[in-house]
Design a protein around this motif. Structure first.
Motif: not given
Lengths: 267, 271
Positions: A88-90, A93, A132-134, B212-218, B266, B270
């Motif tokens: 789950r990484i954009r 990134d 911007g998506r995973a 990690q389910q809620l965001t893919s920002s680090i 999530r 989706r």
């Protein structure tokens, strides 16, 4: 100074010789396809150029120096099916890691000069819409473009792409090939691309490297992809047919080109 | 009577806070690297660690840390082929290490002869009797762990996502992997003192997995993971204080509920 020079090189894995007697000269700015059957040692060639493997004989020179000393001068996209582990990484990134992923210490937001570079690389490969998506949620072609952006972001002089067209549908194979060609012209980089099918690349190639039967053969496509050369290389009768739209069909390979089932059995 | 009037409650809150932050950050990398099973195996190591320490007459936390360290080194050593991570082999090695740890734990326990004091607390956690010294030790461990992530965070992330490319770029992938497992062992041994050996997951994996389910920002993911960890720990301690049931039970149940809610959320977003 050539981009890549292999003089009488042999490589071995686990004591078994993968191929030997390789003499290859690649000039700077060339677009080169690495072709050959599964498990013939195409990825091995890439690992050799990266310095992840040492030759068992001969000398290797990459950008005028020994392999493994280049760091950001080489951009690399390894062979993979997809991000099947779906981290789950954009995408942004992942691309950014190509710039600062090897650096220790915390990234300080107020000293962040990277944002513009990341955006530029993403725009160059046309991935702005989905960056911007995973990355696990992107399609195969989208992931491949993002990984190419990551390989490009440090402005490398040499791009090593290991089966970037693998698992892409035909339109995506053509558009990624065209993208790589545009990048090498705009950025003046040398490109080595491992592929199974030469056709999507044919309009752009300066040279092909065939890896088969424990040997390595390099030359312009018109000289290498011929009945005589391939027959000698594979040691079995091979026929190269040209279709009316200019595509090449190689017939008589010991292994059908469409059969990819065991491709990943060998690293 | 107020919560804060009791020193043991204050210590429990301090320890819980420290552990929640450390476990949430460590856990974010654990989930990303798909090493949850390693986390679990390392947490189980507290059992042979504690019984071995009891047998040898050493302080229990020392046994925790030693056993986790040894197991982390064993897992790191056994889980690579051809210089790459081999996930199938890794999980087999972890399974072997885990079951050996259990067996050794029982052996030490029977050799020790006596009843291991607070075995139930060891397994299921307790916030009673956490001393000021323990809090200091936990704080020290947490500072080390967080400093580790601050220094190697980016290369560790790079090698977690793309082992081969990181290695080609000069990242010492192998050294990082061993160091990460050792830090994981440290974090797990500390967390086990609050949640118990069997429930470490509640603070290590659930907050990070939910985040990690809620965001893919680090940064967002790590921050959210910490926030969930803190929320779950504080609520669990309060409920445990007022109802007298084990803190491990509450923390685990709450953490699981948050994870479930994140999954549901999530799915709704989706669809």
């Amino acid at each position: 100074m050539p981009a890549i020079e292999l003089a009488d090189v042999a490589v071995a894995r686990d004591g078994r010789t993968v191929w030997s007697g390789a003499n290859v000269d690649i000039e700077r700015g060339e677009f080169v396809a690495v072709l050959g059957p599964n498990a013939a040692g195409k990825s091995t060639l890439i690992e050799l150029l990266l310095g992840l493997l040492s030759p068992s004989a001969g000398t290797v020179s990459v950008l005028g120096a020994a392999p493994g000393t280049h760091g950001s001068e080489i951009g690399y996209v390894p062979q993979r099916h997809a991000f099947d582990q779906t981290p789950r990484i954009r995408g942004t990134d992942v691309v950014r890691l190509g710039l600062d992923g090897t650096r220790f210490g915390l990234p300080l937001p107020w000293r962040d000069g990277h944002r513009a570079q990341v955006q530029e690389a993403i725009e160059l490969v046309g991935a702005t819409e989905y960056a911007g998506r995973a990355i696990g949620e992107c399609s195969g072609g989208e992931q491949q473009r993002l990984l190419i952006a990551r390989a490009l972001i440090s402005s490398p002089q040499l791009l090593l792409l290991d089966e970037p067209l693998d698992s892409l549908d035909l339109p995506n194979q053509s558009s990624v090939s065209a993208l790589v060609d545009r990048i090498r012209r705009e950025r003046d980089v040398t490109v080595l691309l491992v592929a199974h099918d030469v056709n999507p690349l044919l309009p752009y190639l300066d040279r092909v490297i065939y890896v088969a039967g424990g040997r390595v053969l390099a030359g312009p496509p018109a000289q290498v992809i011929t009945n005589e050369t391939l027959t000698a290389l594979y040691r079995t009768p091979i026929e190269v047919l040209r279709t009316s739209d200019g595509r090449l069909v190689v017939v008589g390979l010991p292994e059908a080109p469409a059969h990819h089932a065991d491709r990943h059995a060998h690293p | 009577m107020s919560f804060f009037a009791y020193p043991f409650m204050v210590h429990a809150l301090e320890a819980g806070t420290i552990v929640a932050v450390m476990a949430a950050v460590t856990g974010w990398f654990v989930v990303l690297r798909r090493q949850t099973f390693a986390g679990h195996a390392l947490s189980v190591m507290s059992f042979p660690g504690a019984s071995g320490a009891a047998l040898a007459g050493l302080p229990l936390p020392l046994g925790y840390f030693a056993a986790c360290g040894i197991a982390a080194a064993a897992i790191a050593a056994g889980s690579r082929t051809d210089n790459r991570r081999n996930l199938a082999q890794e999980s087999a090695v972890i399974g072997a290490v885990q079951v050996t740890g259990f067996a050794l734990g029982f052996l030490f326990l029977s050799l020790y002869g006596g009843i291991l004091e607070n075995l139930e607390n060891l397994l299921f956690g307790s916030f009673l009797g956490i001393t000021a010294t323990q809090v200091d030790v936990l704080a020290g461990v947490a500072v080390c762990a967080l400093a580790f992530f601050a220094v190697v965070g980016r290369p560790l992330l790079f090698s977690s996502i793309d082992d081969l490319v990181a290695r080609a770029g000069g990242v010492p992938v192998r050294a990082l992997e061993i160091a990460f497992l050792l830090v994981l062992g440290l974090a797990v041994a500390s967390t086990a003192q609050i949640t118990g050996v069997l429930l470490v997951f509640a603070l290590l994996v659930a907050p990070a997995a939910a985040a990690q389910q809620l965001t893919s920002s680090i940064a967002g993911g790590i921050g959210l993971s910490v926030a969930i960890g803190l929320l779950v720990t504080w609520t669990g301690l309060l409920l445990s204080y007022y109802t007298d049931y084990s803190v491990g039970f509450y923390v685990t149940t709450l953490a699981f509920a948050v994870y479930l809610a994140a999954r549901l959320f999530r799915r709704l977003v989706r669809s």
